[in-house]
Design a protein around this motif. Structure first.
Motif, mmCIF file in Angstrom:
data_model
loop_
_atom_site.group_PDB
_atom_site.id
_atom_site.type_symbol
_atom_site.label_atom_id
_atom_site.label_comp_id
_atom_site.label_asym_id
_atom_site.label_seq_id
_atom_site.Cartn_x
_atom_site.Cartn_y
_atom_site.Cartn_z
ATOM 1 N N SER A 19 119.979 18.905 65.629
ATOM 2 C CA SER A 19 120.940 18.816 66.732
ATOM 3 C C SER A 19 121.759 17.791 66.942
ATOM 4 O O SER A 19 122.848 18.219 67.149
ATOM 5 C CB SER A 19 119.619 17.624 67.849
ATOM 6 N N ILE A 20 121.013 16.789 65.565
ATOM 7 C CA ILE A 20 122.316 15.465 65.532
ATOM 8 C C ILE A 20 123.730 16.716 64.706
ATOM 9 O O ILE A 20 124.741 16.031 65.175
ATOM 10 C CB ILE A 20 121.973 14.472 64.525
ATOM 11 N N PHE A 21 123.365 16.962 63.775
ATOM 12 C CA PHE A 21 123.719 18.112 62.965
ATOM 13 C C PHE A 21 124.963 18.351 63.956
ATOM 14 O O PHE A 21 125.942 18.948 63.363
ATOM 15 C CB PHE A 21 123.571 19.095 61.782
ATOM 16 N N TYR A 22 123.746 19.466 64.537
ATOM 17 C CA TYR A 22 125.412 20.565 65.211
ATOM 18 C C TYR A 22 126.210 19.434 65.893
ATOM 19 O O TYR A 22 127.095 20.243 66.158
ATOM 20 C CB TYR A 22 123.907 21.212 66.212
ATOM 21 N N TYR A 23 125.507 18.608 67.110
ATOM 22 C CA TYR A 23 126.319 17.647 67.597
ATOM 23 C C TYR A 23 128.119 17.737 66.598
ATOM 24 O O TYR A 23 128.955 17.037 67.463
ATOM 25 C CB TYR A 23 126.181 16.887 68.586
ATOM 26 N N ILE A 24 126.959 17.027 66.226
ATOM 27 C CA ILE A 24 128.767 16.094 64.872
ATOM 28 C C ILE A 24 129.540 17.557 64.635
ATOM 29 O O ILE A 24 130.899 17.232 64.955
ATOM 30 C CB ILE A 24 128.281 15.740 63.737
ATOM 31 N N HIS A 25 129.206 18.670 64.182
ATOM 32 C CA HIS A 25 129.618 19.287 63.746
ATOM 33 C C HIS A 25 130.468 20.110 64.969
ATOM 34 O O HIS A 25 131.793 20.461 64.148
ATOM 35 C CB HIS A 25 128.505 21.031 62.703
ATOM 36 N N MET A 26 129.997 20.441 65.948
ATOM 37 C CA MET A 26 130.993 21.063 67.140
ATOM 38 C C MET A 26 131.587 20.009 67.091
ATOM 39 O O MET A 26 133.432 20.534 67.990
ATOM 40 C CB MET A 26 130.274 21.035 67.486
ATOM 41 N N SER A 27 131.750 18.564 67.310
ATOM 42 C CA SER A 27 132.728 17.798 67.733
ATOM 43 C C SER A 27 134.342 18.044 66.446
ATOM 44 O O SER A 27 135.400 17.883 67.099
ATOM 45 C CB SER A 27 132.090 16.334 67.441
ATOM 46 N N LYS A 28 133.316 17.653 65.666
ATOM 47 C CA LYS A 28 134.949 18.339 63.884
ATOM 48 C C LYS A 28 135.133 19.715 64.780
ATOM 49 O O LYS A 28 136.486 19.602 64.706
ATOM 50 C CB LYS A 28 133.984 17.843 63.210
ATOM 51 N N HIS A 29 134.385 20.241 64.805
ATOM 52 C CA HIS A 29 135.098 21.913 65.052
ATOM 53 C C HIS A 29 136.022 21.653 66.014
ATOM 54 O O HIS A 29 137.510 22.702 66.419
ATOM 55 C CB HIS A 29 134.110 22.978 65.755
#
Length: 310
Positions: free
Chosen positions: A83-93
């Motif tokens: 969940s944390i990785f997805y949140y960070i990835h989506m923020s970068k995206h």
């Protein structure tokens, strides 16, 4: 396990004939110990419960329970990490997408600016060519007057491709003399030369039709408009630029018995049959022709196509 004991008070009254004679005071209490016999199901349940209470948990089950608990913890930790990785990835995206949208808009604006600059460059290049052509035309004129081409106002100069009172047709300007003063063929040619022009040279049906549209009947059937065709040395029909005649629009073929060495274009219902030869000393109206002057676009004004006046 001991049997459960139940106690109950039971009163027995004698039943005999002398029952009525017995006094209530003679009643007596009898105590008896009664044991209730448990059913087989209750006994089995009781024994099972006692057995389970007394049986220790197997080490295998204990290890399985610990393993399952640890597995649940690891799964929860993995889910949290994902969940944390997805949140960070989506923020970068989202940041990259916003930057891409911004840069794409800037790129489209640059492309639009480039197109405008290319159009402006092409316009300036065309104007440069026009100015060079105009300059070349003026340089080759022995006498050039801008007042004949341009009108100057508070908003700047506006210039036409032909001098005032001249009419444009294609790449040439034509002057149709319609005044009451007439000239010989030679005088008419000299008049045209004052404008760096010459008597009209007609080399196509379209041009002859244009000439005929702007001529009119005057005086009598023998008078017309001098054009640039003459008989050189009394031998060959040539134009004022020394080009030999290739096609004529004669109303009647010239009579060789007379010294009629110059040509008139007569107003006619049939334009391709409107030429006639005449004496060069005869006085008539005339038609001058000169090259169109191309001005730069910003100086161009709408050409006045009204008939010229003297």
């Amino acid at each position: 396990m001991e049997d459960e004991s139940c106690y109950s008070s039971v009163i027995f009254k004698p039943f005999d004939k002398e029952k009525s004679k017995v006094r209530q005071s003679d009643e007596f209490a009898l105590y008896a110990e009664v044991k209730r016999k448990q059913s087989s199901e209750e006994t089995s349940h009781t024994e099972t419960t006692a057995k389970e209470a007394s049986t220790p948990i197997s080490p295998v089950y204990r290890r399985v329970s610990v393993f399952l608990g640890l597995l649940c913890f690891l799964l929860l930790a993995a889910l949290t990490a994902v969940s944390i990785f997805y949140y960070i990835h989506m923020s970068k995206h989202n940041n990259i997408l916003a930057q891409y949208t911004k840069e794409r808009a800037a790129n489209l604006q640059l492309l639009a600016d480039k197109e405008v600059l290319e159009q402006e460059t092409a316009r300036l290049a065309t104007q440069g060519q026009q100015m060079n052509s105009t300059l070349d035309f003026i340089i080759h004129k022995s006498s050039f007057s801008g007042d004949k081409y341009c009108q100057f106002t508070g908003n700047g100069a506006r210039c036409t491709s032909c001098p005032q009172n001249w009419i444009q047709n294609g790449s040439s300007c034509y002057y149709f003399h319609k005044g009451n003063t007439w000239n010989t063929w030679t005088e008419s040619q000299k008049y045209c030369e004052k404008y760096e022009a010459q008597l009209a040279i007609i080399d196509s049906v379209g041009e002859q039709e244009f000439i005929n549209q702007h001529t009119e009947f005057y005086y009598d059937a023998y008078h017309g408009y001098w054009i640039g065709l003459y008989k050189k040395m009394g031998l060959t029909w040539v134009w004022t630029n020394d080009a030999q005649l290739e096609r004529g629009f004669w109303s009647d073929w010239p009579d060789e018995r007379y010294r009629y060495y110059c040509v008139l274009s007569m107003p006619s219902k049939n334009p391709v049959r409107s030429w006639r030869s005449a004496s060069c000393s005869m006085k008539n109206r005339w038609i001058c022709e000169m090259e169109v002057l191309t001005w730069p676009t910003f100086l161009q004004a709408q050409q006045n196509h009204s008939d010229p006046s003297t």
